[in-house]
Design an enzyme around this catalytic site. Structure first.
Site, mmCIF file in Angstrom:
data_model
loop_
_atom_site.group_PDB
_atom_site.id
_atom_site.type_symbol
_atom_site.label_atom_id
_atom_site.label_comp_id
_atom_site.label_asym_id
_atom_site.label_seq_id
_atom_site.Cartn_x
_atom_site.Cartn_y
_atom_site.Cartn_z
ATOM 1 N N CYS A 4 -74.288 -7.702 -60.733
ATOM 2 C CA CYS A 4 -73.069 -7.717 -61.547
ATOM 3 C C CYS A 4 -73.128 -8.789 -62.631
ATOM 4 O O CYS A 4 -73.757 -9.830 -62.455
ATOM 5 C CB CYS A 4 -71.860 -8.008 -60.675
ATOM 6 S SG CYS A 4 -71.686 -6.904 -59.290
ATOM 7 N N ASN A 33 -69.035 -11.406 -58.598
ATOM 8 C CA ASN A 33 -70.456 -11.074 -58.427
ATOM 9 C C ASN A 33 -70.882 -11.675 -57.092
ATOM 10 O O ASN A 33 -70.633 -12.848 -56.836
ATOM 11 C CB ASN A 33 -71.261 -11.684 -59.578
ATOM 12 C CG ASN A 33 -72.770 -11.545 -59.376
ATOM 13 O OD1 ASN A 33 -73.226 -10.690 -58.619
ATOM 14 N ND2 ASN A 33 -73.534 -12.382 -60.044
ATOM 15 N N GLY A 34 -71.522 -10.867 -56.240
ATOM 16 C CA GLY A 34 -71.982 -11.392 -54.948
ATOM 17 C C GLY A 34 -71.551 -10.484 -53.816
ATOM 18 O O GLY A 34 -71.179 -9.325 -54.037
ATOM 19 N N HIS A 92 -108.723 4.506 -45.460
ATOM 20 C CA HIS A 92 -107.853 4.340 -44.287
ATOM 21 C C HIS A 92 -106.508 5.022 -44.493
ATOM 22 O O HIS A 92 -105.519 4.620 -43.901
ATOM 23 C CB HIS A 92 -107.681 2.851 -43.988
ATOM 24 C CG HIS A 92 -108.979 2.165 -43.771
ATOM 25 N ND1 HIS A 92 -109.708 2.308 -42.616
ATOM 26 C CD2 HIS A 92 -109.728 1.388 -44.590
ATOM 27 C CE1 HIS A 92 -110.836 1.628 -42.725
ATOM 28 N NE2 HIS A 92 -110.865 1.064 -43.920
ATOM 29 N N GLU A 103 -99.081 -3.975 -59.189
ATOM 30 C CA GLU A 103 -98.145 -4.163 -60.301
ATOM 31 C C GLU A 103 -98.063 -2.882 -61.160
ATOM 32 O O GLU A 103 -96.976 -2.471 -61.570
ATOM 33 C CB GLU A 103 -98.585 -5.371 -61.142
ATOM 34 C CG GLU A 103 -97.870 -5.588 -62.466
ATOM 35 C CD GLU A 103 -96.374 -5.852 -62.333
ATOM 36 O OE1 GLU A 103 -95.879 -5.933 -61.207
ATOM 37 O OE2 GLU A 103 -95.717 -5.932 -63.378
ATOM 38 N N LYS A 141 -94.650 -0.811 -61.764
ATOM 39 C CA LYS A 141 -94.104 -0.570 -63.109
ATOM 40 C C LYS A 141 -93.782 0.913 -63.284
ATOM 41 O O LYS A 141 -92.716 1.284 -63.771
ATOM 42 C CB LYS A 141 -95.087 -0.969 -64.220
ATOM 43 C CG LYS A 141 -95.253 -2.405 -64.582
ATOM 44 C CD LYS A 141 -94.073 -3.084 -65.206
ATOM 45 C CE LYS A 141 -93.129 -3.613 -64.158
ATOM 46 N NZ LYS A 141 -93.272 -4.992 -63.772
ATOM 47 N N ARG A 151 -78.961 -6.727 -66.543
ATOM 48 C CA ARG A 151 -78.861 -7.090 -65.134
ATOM 49 C C ARG A 151 -78.754 -5.858 -64.238
ATOM 50 O O ARG A 151 -78.972 -5.948 -63.039
ATOM 51 C CB ARG A 151 -77.633 -7.987 -64.922
ATOM 52 C CG ARG A 151 -77.723 -9.298 -65.658
ATOM 53 C CD ARG A 151 -76.427 -10.040 -65.590
ATOM 54 N NE ARG A 151 -76.127 -10.541 -64.263
ATOM 55 C CZ ARG A 151 -76.620 -11.658 -63.744
ATOM 56 N NH1 ARG A 151 -77.445 -12.389 -64.450
ATOM 57 N NH2 ARG A 151 -76.282 -12.046 -62.545
ATOM 58 N N GLU A 183 -90.790 2.038 -61.068
ATOM 59 C CA GLU A 183 -89.506 1.489 -61.526
ATOM 60 C C GLU A 183 -88.925 2.259 -62.697
ATOM 61 O O GLU A 183 -87.749 2.563 -62.710
ATOM 62 C CB GLU A 183 -89.718 0.059 -62.033
ATOM 63 C CG GLU A 183 -89.782 -0.996 -61.014
ATOM 64 C CD GLU A 183 -89.898 -2.356 -61.680
ATOM 65 O OE1 GLU A 183 -90.875 -2.597 -62.405
ATOM 66 O OE2 GLU A 183 -88.997 -3.174 -61.479
ATOM 67 N N TRP A 218 -72.674 -3.710 -60.242
ATOM 68 C CA TRP A 218 -73.827 -3.096 -59.567
ATOM 69 C C TRP A 218 -73.387 -2.908 -58.121
ATOM 70 O O TRP A 218 -73.206 -3.872 -57.381
ATOM 71 C CB TRP A 218 -75.032 -4.028 -59.675
ATOM 72 C CG TRP A 218 -76.315 -3.431 -59.206
ATOM 73 C CD1 TRP A 218 -77.170 -2.637 -59.932
ATOM 74 C CD2 TRP A 218 -76.925 -3.584 -57.922
ATOM 75 N NE1 TRP A 218 -78.258 -2.294 -59.179
ATOM 76 C CE2 TRP A 218 -78.136 -2.856 -57.942
ATOM 77 C CE3 TRP A 218 -76.573 -4.265 -56.753
ATOM 78 C CZ2 TRP A 218 -78.990 -2.788 -56.847
ATOM 79 C CZ3 TRP A 218 -77.420 -4.195 -55.655
ATOM 80 C CH2 TRP A 218 -78.613 -3.459 -55.715
ATOM 81 N N LYS A 253 -81.896 -6.731 -63.003
ATOM 82 C CA LYS A 253 -82.877 -7.693 -63.495
ATOM 83 C C LYS A 253 -82.919 -8.942 -62.624
ATOM 84 O O LYS A 253 -83.975 -9.483 -62.354
ATOM 85 C CB LYS A 253 -82.522 -8.074 -64.940
ATOM 86 C CG LYS A 253 -83.471 -9.065 -65.578
ATOM 87 C CD LYS A 253 -84.774 -8.411 -65.939
ATOM 88 C CE LYS A 253 -85.799 -9.368 -66.506
ATOM 89 N NZ LYS A 253 -87.160 -8.839 -66.334
HETATM 90 C C1 F6R Z 1 -90.355 -5.711 -61.502
HETATM 91 C C2 F6R Z 1 -89.359 -6.759 -61.480
HETATM 92 C C3 F6R Z 1 -88.922 -7.300 -60.176
HETATM 93 C C4 F6R Z 1 -88.861 -8.835 -60.233
HETATM 94 C C5 F6R Z 1 -88.273 -9.401 -58.941
HETATM 95 C C6 F6R Z 1 -88.248 -10.917 -58.943
HETATM 96 O O1 F6R Z 1 -90.627 -5.266 -62.782
HETATM 97 O O2 F6R Z 1 -88.901 -7.188 -62.498
HETATM 98 O O3 F6R Z 1 -89.746 -6.874 -59.144
HETATM 99 O O4 F6R Z 1 -90.145 -9.315 -60.451
HETATM 100 O O5 F6R Z 1 -86.968 -8.922 -58.777
HETATM 101 O O6 F6R Z 1 -87.478 -11.402 -59.995
HETATM 102 P P1 F6R Z 1 -87.603 -12.901 -60.472
HETATM 103 O O7 F6R Z 1 -88.960 -13.069 -61.063
HETATM 104 O O8 F6R Z 1 -86.514 -13.074 -61.480
HETATM 105 O O9 F6R Z 1 -87.422 -13.759 -59.268
#
Ligand code: F6R
Length: 615
Positions: free
Chosen positions: A2, A104-105, A511, A488, A492, A27, A495, A80, A610
């Site tokens: 949020c 938020n929370g 495996h 990674e 990506k 966010r 996501e 959110w 985010k």
């Molecule tokens: C993936 C992504 C998330 C963040 C994770 C940690 O693209 O952005 O997996 O890497 O939520 O976030 P931070 O780095 O802000 O602790």
């Protein structure tokens, strides 16, 4: 998670709040709303969906703020969903009698509180934990307490994490904000003050910020802000100046923030390296690292802890640190580390990595390690974030604001910092030969140009990637330092394109994952010329034998790899330390291209946030 924005000042806040929420879109959210005081009454507009819908509602000429003695107040929110599905009734602000609230929370004891309030005759209209807080505050107001006192009393009843913004009809020139466990900052202006979940929301209006700590509440008025702790004691806070500009959070002509941020990687690496490398490129200066040579010698073990992409950066960190410093390392996802009773103590170092510096699990892991006496170091992109403030020291990734939900430039900047850190400690402890270090440092200094070279192949990479946007499952394989990049790459793609993608250590293929391979499965194989090369080639042959489609990413001039694979993407060959960074660029571009072709919401993928400020 949020987003909160709040305003007290001499302007109608309707569009200030809306623009602030726009800047917090990254966010992640599924509904939004704004509350104002109009002719002494609370007025609310809120809706499910994106901010465009809210904007349409705000165009209503009958919805505007009116001042009392030239002072307007208002609060805004992007939600959110945690408790209760996304809908208008669950969107914030929530009104209870004379007050409106944004939150938020997560309120952990909301169901007990709700029952108690309902018993008293209060009627709640939403399924959220947040409305319970609004009603709880209003209950105290009904008992004759002031707004400030009612918020103070209500927060004593709450368990969990919460940032709050509260306005009241009865106190129309005041906004009360609370921070406990989720981020909230105060923007200090002239004849106006603001609250927000993050700096970008307020950059067009001020560069002066007060960073609230947990268990603090602030009484915000047009010309003053008074911060108190949860015991009611006034706290003196420092105003900090920030040097980010509003342009840094624009799309700069790119279709998406993600693409802009992919292209900003050379700059992010320059900023992260500069001032940290000696002129003759044989020494590194890590002023932010407060551990002395003696401290470093005493480290028994390094624990690397993070979430998501930052966790994959930490996996690379383990390879680099063990190789160059010979200190044993252990990597963990923060949500596991914090609850597994980790065997960490005062002879250990915890390194947490976080772009936002606000990820709830990473922050909790940091606190857990501190409680057990460990030294702590953060690798972080956001100054004054919770993780930055709570770690013993922080090495910053100077990637600039990252707005796209999918992390790109922060990741490669984190890998850059791990390089710097490992080389530095290796040199200090005399465990990395100076000549070797010089080669590594040289490659780091050249890295921005090398990354530029990879980015120049964008068109060719796009041409390859767009062929696969209808496929169902992707495999990403790599060994050694390419393994975290395989993870990674898969993350990506998952996501932002919502496609099934799995990253594996190539040696694990037999495996299980090999069962997925058929003529319809694209397999992205990371095959730089390192000590694992021949083994990766064998894995590639096994995939070809099962008719999988191989997209290989390897070193320039590797004709063998090029011949064996269906598609070949090359990156310049450099020392093994920087190869993971170079391999990252194509996997980012592959994910971006496929998502673009699919038409998904690249910068704000569904269900993602985010900054994950709740566990
Ligand atoms: C993936 C992504 C998330 C963040 C994770 C940690 O693209 O952005 O997996 O890497 O939520 O976030 P931070 O780095 O802000 O602790």
């Amino acid at each position: 998670m949020c987003g909160i924005v709040g305003y007290v000042g001499n302007r109608d806040p309707k569009f200030i709040l809306y623009e602030g929420l726009k800047k917090l879109e990254y966010r992640g959210y599924d509904s939004a709303g704004i509350a104002l005081l109009q002719e002494g009454e609370i007025r609310i507009k809120r809706c499910e969906g994106k901010l465009d819908q809210l904007k349409a509602a705000l165009e209503d000429p009958h919805f505007y703020g009116t001042p009392l003695d030239e002072t307007y107040v208002g609060i805004g929110h992007t939600r959110w969903a945690t408790h209760g599905r996304p809908s208008e009734k669950n969107a914030h602000p929530h009104q209870a009698g004379s007050i409106a609230l944004v939150h938020n929370g997560i309120i952990e004891n909301y169901s007990e509180l709700r029952q108690a309030l309902e018993k008293k005759g209060h009627v709640l209209h939403s399924d959220t934990d947040s409305e319970v807080v609004a009603v709880c505050i209003f209950d105290f107001i009904s008992q004759g307490h002031s707004l400030e006192r009612s918020v103070f009393l209500a927060v004593q009843e709450l368990l969990g994490s919460f940032s709050l913004g509260v306005i009241s009809q009865k106190d129309p020139q005041t906004l009360i904000a609370v921070r406990n466990g989720t981020p909230l900052i105060l923007g200090v202006g002239v004849q106006e003050n603001f609250i927000a979940s993050d700096v970008p929301a307020l950059l067009p209006y001020t560069k002066n910020f007060i960073y609230l700590e947990d268990e603090e509440m602030v009484i915000v008025q047009k010309n003053r802000c008074v911060v108190k702790n949860f015991k009611g004691k006034e706290i003196q806070k420092q105003i900090k100046k920030i040097n980010w500009t509003p342009e840094m959070i624009d799309k700069g002509g790119y279709q998406h923030y993600m693409l802009k941020e992919i292209h900003e990687q050379p700059q992010a690496i320059i900023q992260t390296i500069q001032d940290r490398v000696s002129k003759d490129r044989d020494t590194l200066y890590l002023k932010d690292l407060t551990l002395s040579e003696n401290d470093l010698r005493k480290i028994r073990k390094i624990f690397l802890v993070a979430c998501g992409t930052a966790y994959y950066a930490s996996m690379e960190g383990k390879y680099l640190l063990e190789k160059m410093t010979k200190i044993p390392c252990e990597v963990d996802v923060a949500s596991e580390f914090r609850y597994r009773d980790p065997l960490i103590g005062k002879e250990d170092l915890l390194i947490v990595t976080s772009q936002s510096g606000e990820t709830a699990d990473t922050l909790a892991a940091l606190r857990e390690a501190k409680k057990r006496g460990a030294r702590t170091l953060a690798i972080c992109n956001v100054k004054e974030s919770s993780i930055d403030r709570e770690a013993d020291s922080t090495i910053y990734t100077y990637a600039g604001p990252e707005i796209g939900v999918a992390s790109t430039k922060a990741f490669t900047a984190q890998l850059t910092v791990f390089n710097l850190l490992a080389i530095h400690i290796g040199l200090v402890l005399g465990r990395l030969p100076k000549e070797k270090a010089k080669v590594y440092i040289q490659d780091l200094v050249r890295l921005p140009i090398t990354v530029e070279e990879v980015l120049k192949q964008e068109k060719e990479i796009q041409k390859i990637a767009q062929k696969f946007y209808r496929k169902k499952t992707f495999l990403y394989l790599g060994r050694g330092t390419s393994y975290p990049i395989a993870l990674e790459g898969a993350l990506k793609l998952k996501e932002i394109s919502y496609m099934n993608a799995e990253g594996y250590a190539a040696g694990e293929m037999k495996h299980g994952p090999i069962a997925l391979v058929d003529e319809d499965t694209p397999v992205i194989i990371l095959a730089p010329k390192d000590e694992h090369y021949d083994k990766v080639i064998s894995n590639l042959e096994e995939i070809k034998a099962r008719e999988g489609i191989v997209i290989a990413i390897g070193c320039e001039g590797d004709t063998k790899l090029s011949k064996l694979s269906d598609y070949f993407i090359s990156v310049p060959q450099r020392s093994e330390n920087v190869m993971p960074i170079l391999l990252t660029i194509p996997v980012q571009l592959i994910a971006y291209t496929i998502a673009l072709k699919k038409g998904t919401d690249i910068d704000q993928p569904r269900n993602l946030a985010k900054s994950v400020t709740v566990e």
